[in-house]
Scaffold this motif. Sequence first.
Motif, short mmCIF file in Angstrom:
data_model
loop_
_atom_site.label_atom_id
_atom_site.label_comp_id
_atom_site.label_asym_id
_atom_site.label_seq_id
_atom_site.Cartn_x
_atom_site.Cartn_y
_atom_site.Cartn_z
N LEU A 1 0.86 -1.18 0.00
CA LEU A 1 0.00 0.00 0.00
C LEU A 1 0.89 1.23 0.00
N PHE A 2 0.75 2.05 -1.03
CA PHE A 2 1.48 3.31 -1.13
C PHE A 2 0.50 4.43 -0.77
N THR A 3 0.85 5.23 0.22
CA THR A 3 -0.09 6.24 0.68
C THR A 3 0.66 7.47 1.17
N HIS A 4 -0.10 8.54 1.42
CA HIS A 4 0.50 9.74 1.99
C HIS A 4 1.13 9.39 3.33
N PRO A 5 2.31 9.94 3.65
CA PRO A 5 2.89 9.67 4.97
C PRO A 5 1.87 9.95 6.07
N LEU A 6 1.62 8.94 6.89
CA LEU A 6 0.52 8.99 7.86
C LEU A 6 0.73 10.10 8.89
N ASN A 7 -0.36 10.82 9.17
CA ASN A 7 -0.37 11.91 10.16
C ASN A 7 0.58 13.04 9.79
N ARG A 8 0.88 13.21 8.50
CA ARG A 8 1.82 14.26 8.07
C ARG A 8 1.07 15.38 7.34
N GLU A 9 0.20 16.06 8.08
CA GLU A 9 -0.54 17.18 7.50
C GLU A 9 0.34 18.41 7.33
N ASP A 10 1.58 18.37 7.84
CA ASP A 10 2.50 19.49 7.67
C ASP A 10 3.06 19.57 6.25
N LEU A 11 2.98 18.50 5.50
CA LEU A 11 3.50 18.50 4.13
C LEU A 11 2.57 19.29 3.21
N PRO A 12 3.11 20.04 2.24
CA PRO A 12 2.27 20.91 1.40
C PRO A 12 1.57 20.18 0.26
N PHE A 13 1.53 18.87 0.32
CA PHE A 13 0.89 18.06 -0.71
C PHE A 13 0.20 16.90 -0.03
N ARG A 14 -0.62 16.18 -0.78
CA ARG A 14 -1.25 14.95 -0.28
C ARG A 14 -1.10 13.87 -1.35
N LEU B 1 -1.77 10.50 -3.18
CA LEU B 1 -2.93 9.63 -3.31
C LEU B 1 -2.53 8.18 -3.02
N SER B 2 -3.46 7.41 -2.50
CA SER B 2 -3.18 6.04 -2.08
C SER B 2 -3.40 5.05 -3.22
N GLY B 3 -2.58 4.02 -3.26
CA GLY B 3 -2.74 2.96 -4.25
C GLY B 3 -2.14 1.67 -3.73
N LEU B 4 -2.69 0.56 -4.17
CA LEU B 4 -2.24 -0.77 -3.74
C LEU B 4 -1.69 -1.51 -4.95
N PRO C 1 12.91 19.97 -0.10
CA PRO C 1 14.23 19.36 -0.27
C PRO C 1 14.19 17.88 -0.61
N ALA C 2 15.21 17.45 -1.32
CA ALA C 2 15.40 16.01 -1.56
C ALA C 2 15.40 15.29 -0.22
N GLY C 3 14.79 14.12 -0.19
CA GLY C 3 14.69 13.36 1.04
C GLY C 3 13.39 13.56 1.78
N THR C 4 12.58 14.57 1.36
CA THR C 4 11.27 14.75 1.98
C THR C 4 10.43 13.49 1.77
N PRO C 5 9.81 12.95 2.79
CA PRO C 5 8.96 11.76 2.59
C PRO C 5 7.79 12.08 1.66
N VAL C 6 7.63 11.29 0.60
CA VAL C 6 6.52 11.52 -0.33
C VAL C 6 5.53 10.37 -0.35
N ALA C 7 5.92 9.19 0.11
CA ALA C 7 4.99 8.05 0.14
C ALA C 7 5.43 7.09 1.23
N GLN C 8 4.46 6.63 2.01
CA GLN C 8 4.69 5.60 3.00
C GLN C 8 4.26 4.26 2.40
N VAL C 9 5.08 3.25 2.58
CA VAL C 9 4.85 1.94 1.98
C VAL C 9 4.53 0.95 3.10
N ILE C 10 3.32 0.37 3.04
CA ILE C 10 2.86 -0.52 4.09
C ILE C 10 2.61 -1.90 3.49
N PRO C 11 3.37 -2.92 3.87
CA PRO C 11 3.14 -4.27 3.32
C PRO C 11 1.88 -4.88 3.90
N LEU C 12 1.09 -5.53 3.04
CA LEU C 12 -0.17 -6.15 3.46
C LEU C 12 -0.27 -7.54 2.85
#
Length: 240
Positions: A144-157, A159-162, A189-200
């Motif tokens: 599951l690729f999704t927005h970094p969880l609980n990261r409303e501080d990021l200026p983007f959102r 989208l989630s996909g499996l 900056p480079a290194g900013t988290p853009v997607a959280q990967v959750i194995p299911l």
Amino acid sequence: MTQPATPPPPRITARCHPALEPLLPKPVPARQALPDWLRAMPAETPATSLAGAEVRTLKHCPPILDALSLGLMIPLAADLHIEKGEVSWDWDLPPLPDTLISRAPIGLHVPEQASGVPWHLAHNAILKFMNFWTLEAPPGWSLLFTHPLNREDLPFRTLSGLVDCDLFRDGYVHFPALWTDKDFSGTLPAGTPVAQVIPLPRTTPDLTTVPMAEAEIAANRKMQEALGEEPGTYRKNFRH
């Protein structure tokens, strides 16, 4: 009696083109990419709505901390400069004649591709973060690729996909994202988290809904009392 050994955790393998390996920020376990605001947050703080009484902050909430630490984090490949809705970058990749991967760290989707979807677009396009890592999941596992969880501080959102990355092991998964902060100006900056990967696991548990039995009501009451009376009950007794 000997307890059965705990099986090793499933392993995800991330691969990139060898010419890019020294240039790219690497995916990391999400626990290594916790936000700065969490580190700076006090453990307790006075609450004005409670006459200044000390209250515990989110640092005492294991479910939120566990969500922030779950899985892997894919980082932004290069610095992005944003000014008045325009995005630019200065990133000189070497020629890669043996691959078809993009040489740009971002792409775009035109808004018509999301026709009828109730998303707010701060700009007239949907950004796509390009991912330069293939990800191989263990057999029977999806990612599951999704927005970094609980990261409303990021200026983007994001989208989630499996994706069934045990099968799609040789392809790149890119990340469409809505740019949500129309007033943002500066460098992401480079290194900013853009997607959280959750194995299911691909097998979904069945669901049963039933009323509580009398013993379960009593157990539920006992649990609520313990949670209210002893700080850290969940963390100490019900968390791996």
